[in-house]
Design a protein around this motif. Sequence first.
Motif, short mmCIF file in Angstrom:
data_model
loop_
_atom_site.label_atom_id
_atom_site.label_comp_id
_atom_site.label_asym_id
_atom_site.label_seq_id
_atom_site.Cartn_x
_atom_site.Cartn_y
_atom_site.Cartn_z
N HIS A 28 0.85 -1.19 0.00
CA HIS A 28 0.00 0.00 0.00
C HIS A 28 0.88 1.24 0.00
CE1 HIS A 28 -2.95 -2.89 1.56
NE2 HIS A 28 -3.89 -2.02 1.24
N ARG A 29 0.53 2.21 -0.82
CA ARG A 29 1.17 3.53 -0.79
C ARG A 29 0.07 4.56 -0.57
NH1 ARG A 29 4.82 2.49 -5.96
NH2 ARG A 29 2.94 3.28 -6.95
N ILE A 30 0.14 5.26 0.56
CA ILE A 30 -0.86 6.27 0.89
C ILE A 30 -0.55 7.55 0.12
CG2 ILE A 30 -1.76 7.75 2.73
CD1 ILE A 30 -1.17 5.44 4.69
N SER A 31 -1.57 8.08 -0.57
CA SER A 31 -1.45 9.36 -1.27
C SER A 31 -1.99 10.50 -0.41
CB SER A 31 -2.20 9.34 -2.60
OG SER A 31 -1.70 8.32 -3.44
N THR A 74 -6.71 7.72 0.50
CA THR A 74 -6.58 7.36 -0.91
C THR A 74 -5.15 6.92 -1.12
OG1 THR A 74 -5.97 9.56 -1.71
CG2 THR A 74 -8.34 9.04 -1.63
N GLY A 75 -4.95 6.04 -2.08
CA GLY A 75 -3.60 5.56 -2.32
C GLY A 75 -3.52 4.63 -3.49
N GLU A 76 -2.42 3.90 -3.54
CA GLU A 76 -2.16 2.96 -4.61
C GLU A 76 -1.75 1.62 -4.03
OE1 GLU A 76 -0.48 5.75 -8.18
OE2 GLU A 76 0.96 5.02 -6.71
N LEU A 77 -2.17 0.55 -4.72
CA LEU A 77 -1.81 -0.81 -4.36
C LEU A 77 -0.93 -1.39 -5.45
CD1 LEU A 77 -5.32 -2.30 -3.50
CD2 LEU A 77 -3.53 -1.73 -1.88
N LEU A 78 0.13 -2.03 -5.05
CA LEU A 78 0.93 -2.84 -5.96
C LEU A 78 0.75 -4.28 -5.53
CD1 LEU A 78 4.21 -0.80 -6.39
CD2 LEU A 78 2.64 -1.49 -8.21
N VAL A 79 0.20 -5.12 -6.41
CA VAL A 79 -0.05 -6.51 -6.06
C VAL A 79 0.82 -7.44 -6.89
CG1 VAL A 79 -2.38 -6.11 -5.21
CG2 VAL A 79 -2.05 -6.71 -7.59
N ASP A 80 1.31 -8.49 -6.22
CA ASP A 80 2.16 -9.51 -6.82
C ASP A 80 3.23 -8.86 -7.70
OD1 ASP A 80 0.94 -11.57 -5.44
OD2 ASP A 80 -0.59 -11.87 -6.96
N ALA A 87 0.16 0.25 -10.66
CA ALA A 87 -0.54 0.33 -9.37
C ALA A 87 -2.03 0.52 -9.60
CB ALA A 87 0.02 1.49 -8.56
N GLN A 88 -2.83 0.00 -8.68
CA GLN A 88 -4.27 0.21 -8.68
C GLN A 88 -4.60 1.26 -7.63
OE1 GLN A 88 -6.67 -3.41 -8.50
NE2 GLN A 88 -4.84 -4.59 -8.96
N ARG A 89 -5.42 2.23 -8.00
CA ARG A 89 -5.80 3.27 -7.04
C ARG A 89 -6.96 2.77 -6.17
NH1 ARG A 89 -5.47 8.10 -11.11
NH2 ARG A 89 -7.70 8.12 -10.77
N ASN A 102 -16.21 0.53 11.43
CA ASN A 102 -16.62 0.48 10.04
C ASN A 102 -15.40 0.65 9.14
OD1 ASN A 102 -18.92 2.20 11.60
ND2 ASN A 102 -19.79 0.70 10.19
N ASP A 103 -15.40 -0.09 8.03
CA ASP A 103 -14.30 -0.09 7.08
C ASP A 103 -14.91 -0.23 5.69
OD1 ASP A 103 -12.09 -0.68 5.47
OD2 ASP A 103 -11.33 -2.27 6.78
N ILE A 104 -14.70 0.79 4.86
CA ILE A 104 -15.23 0.77 3.49
C ILE A 104 -14.04 0.88 2.54
CG2 ILE A 104 -16.71 1.90 1.79
CD1 ILE A 104 -18.31 3.05 4.19
N PHE A 105 -13.94 -0.11 1.63
CA PHE A 105 -12.82 -0.16 0.69
C PHE A 105 -13.36 -0.19 -0.73
CE2 PHE A 105 -10.07 -2.36 -2.20
CZ PHE A 105 -8.82 -1.82 -1.96
N ARG A 106 -12.76 0.63 -1.62
CA ARG A 106 -13.11 0.64 -3.04
C ARG A 106 -11.86 0.84 -3.88
NH1 ARG A 106 -17.97 -0.75 -5.50
NH2 ARG A 106 -19.59 -0.32 -4.00
N LEU A 107 -11.77 0.05 -4.95
CA LEU A 107 -10.79 0.35 -5.99
C LEU A 107 -11.36 1.49 -6.82
CD1 LEU A 107 -9.78 -3.25 -7.13
CD2 LEU A 107 -8.37 -1.61 -5.85
N ASN A 108 -10.49 2.38 -7.28
CA ASN A 108 -10.91 3.52 -8.10
C ASN A 108 -10.45 3.31 -9.52
OD1 ASN A 108 -9.84 5.34 -5.27
ND2 ASN A 108 -11.96 4.91 -5.74
N TYR A 109 -11.39 3.21 -10.39
CA TYR A 109 -11.07 3.00 -11.81
C TYR A 109 -11.15 4.31 -12.55
CZ TYR A 109 -11.85 -1.80 -10.43
OH TYR A 109 -11.77 -3.02 -9.79
N GLY A 110 -10.13 4.58 -13.38
CA GLY A 110 -10.03 5.84 -14.11
C GLY A 110 -11.04 5.94 -15.18
#
Length: 124
Positions: free
Chosen positions: A64-67, A85-91, A96-98, A116-124
């Motif tokens: 995880h990279r926090i923006s 908000t941030g970026e994920l680098l997987v495998d 990176a996925q935002r 409470n924990d709400i997680f979403r990938l952000n697609y451009g």
Amino acid sequence: MSVDFNALAQQFCNFYYDQFDKDRSQLGNLYRDHSMMTFESTQLQGSRNIVEKLVSLPFRKVAHRISTLDAQPASENGDVLVMVTGELLVDEEQNAQRYSQCFHLIPESGSYFVLNDIFRLNYG
């Protein structure tokens, strides 16, 4: 007593994402039986169900990279609302996925748990 919500949120997120990136199975102590998570469109309740979901994600390595990180009080009881908000680098992916993630932290015995924990990938 004044609380620095941004410093608290930074400390929590550093711990959470470091633990997530190393061993997701160890995140259970941050949730309670009444905690809720929305992961994309899937809603889960309870520490065990949340950790089972996180462990079942289809990647082995993640970073995880926090923006951005914002925090504010959520009630007079010391609750904290954290928006990341941030970026994920997987495998071995190069791109990176935002993502966005929101935590509602509740004080408990000198520490905090995630209500409470709400997680979403952000697609451009």
